[in-house]
Each structure stands twice: as C-alpha cells, then as structure tokens.
Design a protein around this motif. Sequence first.
Motif, mmCIF file in Angstrom:
data_model
loop_
_atom_site.group_PDB
_atom_site.id
_atom_site.type_symbol
_atom_site.label_atom_id
_atom_site.label_comp_id
_atom_site.label_asym_id
_atom_site.label_seq_id
_atom_site.Cartn_x
_atom_site.Cartn_y
_atom_site.Cartn_z
ATOM 1 N N LYS A 1 8.121 58.084 -0.959
ATOM 2 C CA LYS A 1 7.781 59.735 -0.663
ATOM 3 C C LYS A 1 7.860 60.899 -0.151
ATOM 4 O O LYS A 1 7.969 62.305 0.296
ATOM 5 N N VAL A 2 8.316 60.549 1.546
ATOM 6 C CA VAL A 2 8.652 61.147 3.016
ATOM 7 C C VAL A 2 9.841 60.913 3.592
ATOM 8 O O VAL A 2 10.709 60.217 2.910
ATOM 9 N N THR A 3 10.106 61.974 3.697
ATOM 10 C CA THR A 3 11.506 62.699 4.196
ATOM 11 C C THR A 3 11.693 61.334 5.222
ATOM 12 O O THR A 3 12.851 60.530 5.396
ATOM 13 N N GLU A 4 10.322 61.363 6.291
ATOM 14 C CA GLU A 4 11.371 60.881 7.776
ATOM 15 C C GLU A 4 9.513 59.370 7.588
ATOM 16 O O GLU A 4 8.788 59.907 7.526
ATOM 17 N N VAL A 5 9.963 58.596 7.691
ATOM 18 C CA VAL A 5 8.876 57.498 8.052
ATOM 19 C C VAL A 5 9.667 56.852 9.436
ATOM 20 O O VAL A 5 10.157 56.077 9.378
ATOM 21 N N ILE A 6 8.823 56.783 11.135
ATOM 22 C CA ILE A 6 9.149 56.172 11.833
ATOM 23 C C ILE A 6 8.109 55.485 12.735
ATOM 24 O O ILE A 6 6.595 55.922 12.641
ATOM 25 N N VAL A 7 8.213 54.300 13.239
ATOM 26 C CA VAL A 7 7.840 52.930 13.562
ATOM 27 C C VAL A 7 7.698 52.949 15.185
ATOM 28 O O VAL A 7 8.880 53.041 16.009
ATOM 29 N N VAL A 8 6.596 53.001 15.611
ATOM 30 C CA VAL A 8 6.272 52.676 16.948
ATOM 31 C C VAL A 8 6.151 51.346 17.058
ATOM 32 O O VAL A 8 5.173 51.001 16.803
ATOM 33 N N ASN A 9 5.978 50.846 18.276
ATOM 34 C CA ASN A 9 5.224 49.699 19.229
ATOM 35 C C ASN A 9 4.891 49.954 20.020
ATOM 36 O O ASN A 9 4.639 50.476 20.760
ATOM 37 N N PRO A 10 3.242 50.093 19.084
ATOM 38 C CA PRO A 10 2.414 50.054 20.502
ATOM 39 C C PRO A 10 2.658 49.281 21.634
ATOM 40 O O PRO A 10 2.828 47.856 21.820
ATOM 41 N N GLU A 11 2.159 49.648 23.305
ATOM 42 C CA GLU A 11 1.371 49.170 24.219
ATOM 43 C C GLU A 11 0.399 48.216 24.858
ATOM 44 O O GLU A 11 -0.059 49.145 24.792
ATOM 45 N N ILE A 12 0.798 46.984 24.351
ATOM 46 C CA ILE A 12 -1.224 46.893 23.737
ATOM 47 C C ILE A 12 -0.899 45.128 25.067
ATOM 48 O O ILE A 12 0.039 44.269 25.183
#
Length: 264
Positions: free
Chosen positions: A253-264
């Motif tokens: 549906k979306v042009t770009e999906v970016i996934v990040v890794n949280p610093e936990i």
Amino acid sequence: MSLNNGKESKADKRHKKILRFFDHKDKLKVTELSSSLEVTEETIRRDLEILEEQNFLIRIRGGAIEKKSEGFETPALERERKYLPEKNAIAKKACSFIEEGEIIAIDASSTCLQIAKNIENKPLTVITNSIQVSIELAKKKKITVILTGGYLRHESMSLVGVSSDKVINDYHIDKFFISSAAIHSEWGISDSHEMQAKTKKRIADLSESIIVLADHSKFDQKSLVRWLPIENVRMVITDDALSKEQLDRYQEKVTEVIVVNPEI
C-alpha cells in the motif's frame, strides 16, 4: 474468556496470569511466558491465539501486545512514556530525511515529539500544532517555528479548530511527519478525536510528502475518525516487532516501509 463458568480450567488460570503480565509490561514474549508459566512455547502460542480471538491482545512476531480500546485518547504524558525506545529509534530515523532549508510539519503526538528532541539545530521552518514540540524546538535557534494557533486540547497538548486551519491555509509544506492512534491497511489512518483529525487532514492536504511514524502497537487498528487513505502515505517508519505478513501487507500500500531496531 470463560472464567466464571464453573470450575476454572488450567488454561483459564493460565490466561488470567498472561493478562496480568500486562500490568508490568507492554509487550509479552512467547519464550518468557513459556518459562514463567512452565509450559511449552506451543501451548503459549495457542493461549495467545485464544486471547486474541477474545479481543484481549494482539499477536505479534514472537509474542503479543495488549489490545487498545478504540476512541480513547491517552493523556500526553502517559503516551510519551509508552514504547519510548521504539519511538526514539523511529524518530531518529525520521530526522535523517529532514534536509536543511525545508519546510516541514510535525504533528502533536508522543512519537513526533521525539523528532523535536533529536533533530539537528539547522536552518529549517517547522509548522506544528503541538505545544510540546514548539517548546523543544525553542532550544534550537536556527529553526523557525510556526504554531498553528487554535483551541488547546489538554489531553494531547495540541492546537485544533477553525482558527488553526486559517493560519496554515496558504503554507507550502515539503514533508509532514505524523503519528496517529491507529493504522489499518484497508481503513487507513484514523484518530480518536474529530477536531484533531481535521487539523491533521488540513496539514496533509498542503503537504508534498506524508511520513508516518508508528510503533508496532498502532498497526491493524481502527480508531473513531478516519482522515487519510493509506495510499496517500509516502513512507512508514516503524520498529521491528511487526510480523512479516504485516510488513508485506503494508508494503503493498505504501511506497516505502522502513524498519528500525530500538535500543532497549
């Protein structure tokens, strides 16, 4: 959950215990539940499936998150604390897409507040309806801040209403960074408050590009007022707790999906 129909089964007791874990955690992991409750991971997965069917939680990759009530807006300070590592990582990534000299808009949300905290002090114009965002940006002298005006909503510390719309009516906006109460691949972007949604929609109509910042808990949800089709979103930035099936669905549906890794 049939907790009061005669004698409780072992599964019912286990389901109660699983839900009580949400008193202390926002996200539950299958591995941790398996160890704590001394049952197999397969048993926990079946438990989570049953609890999801009963509308108590939402399953995600490797675990579950608590089901949110629709139509309720959590007070600003409470929202700011929830999923903070995820929001911070998402906002830092969003900041990498902000270029010197741009005119951007930042909405009144706990996730977008992290943009204001992390953004570099460089020549920019920022339009916002968020009191908290404006306070953070006031510390950065190279950034020009334009407040939309309007009525103050204490729950979200945001400015809304007709006067807000009039102020922004003639502005050009390069990028609009938003979060929202709920994101759904079919229903679109929705919020729990009508006036808040109208203000966001007006800013979106003036924007060249719309970038959604959302932690995993916002996905596959519907809130009271739908204000933006998902197809109008240029980019979604989220954390790594979404399942592959969810990512695939939103990438369609979306042009770009970016996934990040949280610093936990």
